[in-house]
Design an enzyme around this catalytic site. Sequence first.
Site, PDB file in Angstrom:
ATOM      1  N   CYS A   5       0.224   2.101  -6.730  1.00  0.00           N
ATOM      2  CA  CYS A   5      -0.354   3.452  -7.420  1.00  0.00           C
ATOM      3  C   CYS A   5      -0.676   3.416  -8.850  1.00  0.00           C
ATOM      4  CB  CYS A   5       1.245   4.289  -7.076  1.00  0.00           C
ATOM      5  SG  CYS A   5       0.803   6.200  -7.323  1.00  0.00           S
TER       6      CYS A   5
ATOM      7  N   GLU B  26       3.469   4.097  -0.925  1.00  0.00           N
ATOM      8  CA  GLU B  26       4.625   4.144  -1.783  1.00  0.00           C
ATOM      9  C   GLU B  26       5.532   5.287  -1.558  1.00  0.00           C
ATOM     10  OE1 GLU B  26       5.088   4.319  -6.504  1.00  0.00           O
ATOM     11  OE2 GLU B  26       3.496   5.377  -5.705  1.00  0.00           O
TER      12      GLU B  26
ATOM     13  N   LYS C  69       6.383  -3.109  -8.915  1.00  0.00           N
ATOM     14  CA  LYS C  69       5.497  -2.248  -9.439  1.00  0.00           C
ATOM     15  C   LYS C  69       5.778  -2.278 -11.075  1.00  0.00           C
ATOM     16  CE  LYS C  69       4.004   2.335  -9.973  1.00  0.00           C
ATOM     17  NZ  LYS C  69       4.320   4.034  -9.314  1.00  0.00           N
TER      18      LYS C  69
END
Length: 629
Positions: free
Chosen positions: A275, A147, A242
């Site tokens: 993440c 990321e 995300k």
Amino acid sequence: MNNESDANGEGPGNSEGPRTVGMPRRTCRLFLNVFICAQFQGDSRRPTGLYDDGAADGCLSFLSCMSCSSMTWTAVLASLLALCATAPTARCSTPDDSNYFAAVVDFAAPRATGKPALQNMMDNVRALGPLVHQAAQVSADIIVFPEDGLQGFDNEVLPLSVPAPGEGGAPCDDDAAEAAAGQPLRELSCLARTHGVYLVVNLVDEQPCAAGDAKCPARGSYHYNTNVVFDRSGKIVAKYHKYNLFGEKYDDVPPAVELVTFDTDFGVRFGMFICFDIFFDTPAAQLVRERNVTDIIFSAAWFSEVPFLTAVQMHSGWAHALDVTVLASGMNSPAVGSTGSGIYRGRHGIYGYTMNWRQEHTLVFARVPKRAYWQDGVRPQPFPDRLDPVRNYGAGADPYADVSALHMKKDNLTLYRTELLPRPARDQVVEAAGHVCHGAFCCHYDVQMRGVALFQTASAAVSLHGGYSRPRAAATVDEEDEEAKDDFDGFYYRVVAFSGVKGHKGGVISTGTQVCGLVSCLSEDARSCFGQIVAGLDSPSIKWTEFQSVYLEAEFPREDGVQFASTLVGPRYDPLPASAFSLERRRGAEDGTQNLSLELTQRQPLLDLRAFAIYGRNFAWDGQPPTDS
């Protein structure tokens, strides 16, 4: 069928036709990696090992892109790479093979460069090239970058309009993109095609608002934190937006959770998330539960937090709990606590990882068995040298100077209920049992410890390889230096319990959390528990606690949560190998509950333990006000 060419350098090719006969790829790869391992022998920078291929220290399948000042090293490595270049191009793995080859990169994108957004991104794209080349040289089928890897921290953002998977051809064929904002996509697509690999990168995807969208930002488009996957031909085969943002002020939350999977030509279906997503039920656990995904792509810019949520500790624990393979690539920026990449094979343990306190790229490579070929049971894994305290602190050595460059966040342990364990005197064996409760949540413990002096006695100098190191002479320490160590004379330990809601980013985000664990402390004061870095462990006056057994148990919700083993040992934030502990579940006393137990199963006593815990997420409590006492 094997993924390698045979001993004569011949083997089945892919659709591109027969390969040139040359030095066998496996021979070349092992020769190169054996050399790299030898160069790091006894060096604190030595790559962490992989527990694969039956190697004595697991180092044979690890390729590290670390720099080295030795001209001899550079010259020999150049010769080896040149030799490898004459080898036949790596054959792609096929659906019939029992394994595939994967690489992940701990990527050090420059921070706050001040460059225009396109120039900054293209510099990072070019930095990917040598890493992809090295991964391809050792037969990698897929390589994962982190990321923010193409942007870096504190740099100008460059949103790109990423086509939908399967829409049009490969960006590599779009000559018009050469001098336009589409240049990064074109270069990435060509990079995947040139090296014949699946390439996973992270960027900001700009998508136009639909007509009449009342929630449309003033700029007229949405910006999504996005993973993009290119196949071997350079085509975009998947992208994921995300969902669980960690305060990214320039990114938008997609309108719905995306459960993204993609199939590969080597017969593996991957799921993908980014993440902070790993901390939630959806999409992370949901992909495993509902889509039966067994192999996960995970890109992160993880801000490690001691004592329970450092990068490798958290990611390996999650993989172990859900029993899946995770290819995790992390951003490398030690100044803000970001590093940690690895390849994890569920309950079978860790294939390889890095927690690099230097700001530099590190590549981790492994041969990964496909799920259908997993064997039952956990094979005993040797402890790497880096976990042996005799090596870490013997003869005046102290890793403090190196590791102190890594600045991590620290959990607020004052919110926990804790109980100090007795510290045994030298050669005294102490057993402590009881429970610590935070409200109705109780952490039951049973621990047996012995007091030892690391350097003076053979029985204390326990080698975590399973035997005993020869006793070393006591390190000589200048008296003035000794007095400057603030009277630190070794770790104390506390059992901790927490059941409530943790706040993140100033309380803007909150997550339901339950923890039952054991942590190290610098003194008897609970506020000293898990100081991030400690110097002076090389002193002969240090009182060491040897753990002969550790057993923890607590009751957690059976549904709407996930629990994992969170372990740390030694000065470099290393997790315990999976064969060193057991995490067991059984039905709880009440409906909807389960009892979890975590037990140290390492045959030999364990020194330098920093954290040993069951970390639980309770999704039902997410979004509630953080616990303040």
